[in-house]
Design a protein around this motif. Sequence first.
Motif, PDB file in Angstrom:
ATOM      1  N   ALA A 158       0.840  -1.196   0.000  1.00  0.00           N
ATOM      2  CA  ALA A 158       0.000   0.000   0.000  1.00  0.00           C
ATOM      3  C   ALA A 158       0.877   1.248   0.000  1.00  0.00           C
ATOM      4  O   ALA A 158       1.883   1.296   0.705  1.00  0.00           O
ATOM      5  CB  ALA A 158      -0.911  -0.015   1.219  1.00  0.00           C
ATOM      6  N   PRO A 159       0.484   2.233  -0.811  1.00  0.00           N
ATOM      7  CA  PRO A 159       1.289   3.443  -0.863  1.00  0.00           C
ATOM      8  C   PRO A 159       1.180   4.222   0.443  1.00  0.00           C
ATOM      9  O   PRO A 159       0.173   4.132   1.144  1.00  0.00           O
ATOM     10  CB  PRO A 159       0.678   4.216  -2.029  1.00  0.00           C
ATOM     11  CG  PRO A 159      -0.710   3.705  -2.151  1.00  0.00           C
ATOM     12  CD  PRO A 159      -0.678   2.286  -1.685  1.00  0.00           C
ATOM     13  N   GLY A 160       2.210   4.963   0.779  1.00  0.00           N
ATOM     14  CA  GLY A 160       2.156   5.827   1.953  1.00  0.00           C
ATOM     15  C   GLY A 160       2.701   5.166   3.199  1.00  0.00           C
ATOM     16  O   GLY A 160       2.678   3.955   3.335  1.00  0.00           O
ATOM     17  N   ASP A 161       3.207   5.979   4.088  1.00  0.00           N
ATOM     18  CA  ASP A 161       3.768   5.523   5.343  1.00  0.00           C
ATOM     19  C   ASP A 161       2.643   5.536   6.387  1.00  0.00           C
ATOM     20  O   ASP A 161       2.049   6.581   6.635  1.00  0.00           O
ATOM     21  CB  ASP A 161       4.903   6.482   5.733  1.00  0.00           C
ATOM     22  CG  ASP A 161       5.480   6.123   7.080  1.00  0.00           C
ATOM     23  OD1 ASP A 161       5.048   5.122   7.659  1.00  0.00           O
ATOM     24  OD2 ASP A 161       6.358   6.863   7.543  1.00  0.00           O
ATOM     25  N   PRO A 162       2.316   4.374   6.981  1.00  0.00           N
ATOM     26  CA  PRO A 162       1.199   4.324   7.941  1.00  0.00           C
ATOM     27  C   PRO A 162       1.332   5.375   9.048  1.00  0.00           C
ATOM     28  O   PRO A 162       0.341   6.014   9.415  1.00  0.00           O
ATOM     29  CB  PRO A 162       1.300   2.913   8.519  1.00  0.00           C
ATOM     30  CG  PRO A 162       2.001   2.127   7.494  1.00  0.00           C
ATOM     31  CD  PRO A 162       2.926   3.056   6.778  1.00  0.00           C
ATOM     32  N   ALA A 163       2.551   5.554   9.540  1.00  0.00           N
ATOM     33  CA  ALA A 163       2.738   6.526  10.628  1.00  0.00           C
ATOM     34  C   ALA A 163       2.311   7.916  10.166  1.00  0.00           C
ATOM     35  O   ALA A 163       1.612   8.649  10.880  1.00  0.00           O
ATOM     36  CB  ALA A 163       4.194   6.531  11.064  1.00  0.00           C
ATOM     37  N   GLU A 164       2.710   8.258   8.942  1.00  0.00           N
ATOM     38  CA  GLU A 164       2.370   9.584   8.426  1.00  0.00           C
ATOM     39  C   GLU A 164       0.853   9.702   8.229  1.00  0.00           C
ATOM     40  O   GLU A 164       0.246  10.721   8.552  1.00  0.00           O
ATOM     41  CB  GLU A 164       3.096   9.800   7.107  1.00  0.00           C
ATOM     42  CG  GLU A 164       3.268  11.273   6.778  1.00  0.00           C
ATOM     43  CD  GLU A 164       3.929  11.467   5.428  1.00  0.00           C
ATOM     44  OE1 GLU A 164       4.925  10.761   5.157  1.00  0.00           O
ATOM     45  OE2 GLU A 164       3.448  12.304   4.663  1.00  0.00           O
ATOM     46  N   ILE A 165       0.244   8.622   7.695  1.00  0.00           N
ATOM     47  CA  ILE A 165      -1.206   8.661   7.465  1.00  0.00           C
ATOM     48  C   ILE A 165      -1.951   8.870   8.776  1.00  0.00           C
ATOM     49  O   ILE A 165      -2.862   9.687   8.865  1.00  0.00           O
ATOM     50  CB  ILE A 165      -1.666   7.351   6.781  1.00  0.00           C
ATOM     51  CG1 ILE A 165      -1.032   7.235   5.398  1.00  0.00           C
ATOM     52  CG2 ILE A 165      -3.184   7.307   6.670  1.00  0.00           C
ATOM     53  CD1 ILE A 165      -1.279   5.918   4.708  1.00  0.00           C
ATOM     54  N   ILE A 166      -1.521   8.145   9.816  1.00  0.00           N
ATOM     55  CA  ILE A 166      -2.204   8.266  11.107  1.00  0.00           C
ATOM     56  C   ILE A 166      -2.067   9.681  11.650  1.00  0.00           C
ATOM     57  O   ILE A 166      -3.041  10.294  12.105  1.00  0.00           O
ATOM     58  CB  ILE A 166      -1.624   7.232  12.101  1.00  0.00           C
ATOM     59  CG1 ILE A 166      -2.000   5.814  11.663  1.00  0.00           C
ATOM     60  CG2 ILE A 166      -2.147   7.498  13.517  1.00  0.00           C
ATOM     61  CD1 ILE A 166      -1.312   4.731  12.441  1.00  0.00           C
TER      62      ILE A 166
END
Lengths: 315, 290
Positions: free
Chosen positions: A30-38
Amino acid sequence: MRAYVARRLLILPALLFGISIISFALLNFAPGDPAEIILRRQNPEEPPLPEAVRALRQQLGLDAPLPLRYGRWLFDVLKGDLGESYRSGTPIMSELVKRFPATMMLATAALALSVVVSIPLGIIAALWRGSLLDSLSRLLALLGAAVPSYVLALLLMLFVAVKLNWLPAIGYGSPKNLILPAIALAAGSSAQVMRLTRASMLEVLQQDYMRTARSKGLNERTVIMVHGLKNGLLPVVTMLGINLGHLLGGTVIVETIFGWPGVGRYAVESILQRDYPVVQGFVLYMAFIFLLANLAVDFAYRWLDPRLHFGRQPA
Amino acid sequence: MEGTLRLRALSLRIHRRLRLFLRDPANVLGLVIVVLAVTTAIAAPLLAPHDPTDVSLQDRLLPPGRDFPLGTDHLGRDELSRLLYGARTTLRTAGVVLAVVFAIAFMVGTLSGYYGGWLDTLLMGLVDLLLAFPGLILAVAIAGTLGPSLMNVMIAMAAVWWAGYARLVRGMVLAIRNREFVEAARAIGASDGRIMVSHIWRNILGPVVVLATLDMGWIILGISGLNFLGLGAQPPTPEWGAMLNDGRPFLQTEPQMMLYPGAAIFLVVLGFNLLGDGLRDLLDPTTYPR
């Protein structure tokens, strides 16, 4: 039979392991860094600070090497923890468990509908081969196989619900709400089951044991009901197992259209919101259910067909 | 002399089969629909009266008329042109998926069936694994995770769809791997690659192509389903599933926005199903004479 069951149960962990790898890989692609998304969700106003992202990555264990992350994730999954939704922060497992009964109800209703309608039609078509009824059932099967579930769903909504006002277009709770979604979901697989029933019955009707049954003076009714149906419906049982997969997959679309509060709609909403952990949990959950269902169908098939009881007693 | 005789016998047999094929109106109907659909897809730029992406807000939701034979959609785009170009999008997407599925399935199935052993165990394990997922659910998840685009729909469909075919190809390879002509080829020193391509593939290509035609309908249903969910073609690309989704809010007032693309998908899938059924009967001698 017992050896077969044992072998199937032995393969099960390997399959589950593979399923877990694919599900885990899905979230990693999945694209994107989970930490950043959160962090972005917590504070949509400004972009998150790099230090905050790094800190959360560490806290979530995202900086660990891949095998270790998989191990930790798997350990959580085995405990029944599928992680948390990016959107709401709620545990995904409880969300899925809460919604699954609605999906199961829809899929079961569709399966029941397709059994009740298509098996008798298939049998009749085979018994009266070449009749008007046979042609009619072929036509019905062709139409059913070619009409997309979402087109049928929208047509039913438009004509039965909006124009004629016979049934509610959307909603959940009463049996009336179940009818239209179940029809839309069942159409495609019913067509297949009907054709298979017909083909299988046609083959059985030509078998020697049918002639034997007739020649020993059984009446036609007993011949068909006891000897014909019992053998002719065996492949249909397997088909129903495969169909359950189609039906579960189909719920994704049908639930979205009818606003049905099941796991399929939840998954689509999550996909459109880029809530990837939910998508991952959904795939894992559904694959597990599908696996168990197929196992049950497989055992049922073995149990129904005495020719396959090998190893139980030497003939 | 003998060669020409055999050739004539063969062409006679094909003629006879073809006549039987054409005698069933269902087969002819399927053939006509598929040919029409493919022609439309190729000739869309010549047939379409308007640019399918031309937005004109003062022309929105027009009824059928002189300028717009089937009316316009919610953005004033010509429905007919969008349908014609939509055939292009749908068939091209399905064609690519089918080609990729074929390529993978033939490679995997042949290697698996021909060499057997640990390679077979490994590859078929992977196939079993993929088949353990409900297909559409995995496809939705893959397409959704990769992000909405037509390309990702193709990837998702191919990733899910090849497994069943690979199993099929493997079964066919197993059935002919030890036949005499393969043995003979090996005896005269043909390499494994050559045996696989020119002796094995040549013998299983026909049945697999027929099954693929039969499955084309399913692939189109799957692709337009993903597009309907908003996972595929992005605006303004004309695609039938996406057009249906566009029409959803207008279900009560402008049902034709949903009916046109719905009918288009239905017809094309029906066409491929009919043609596939007919071809299967054509190649399977046990179904003749009826």
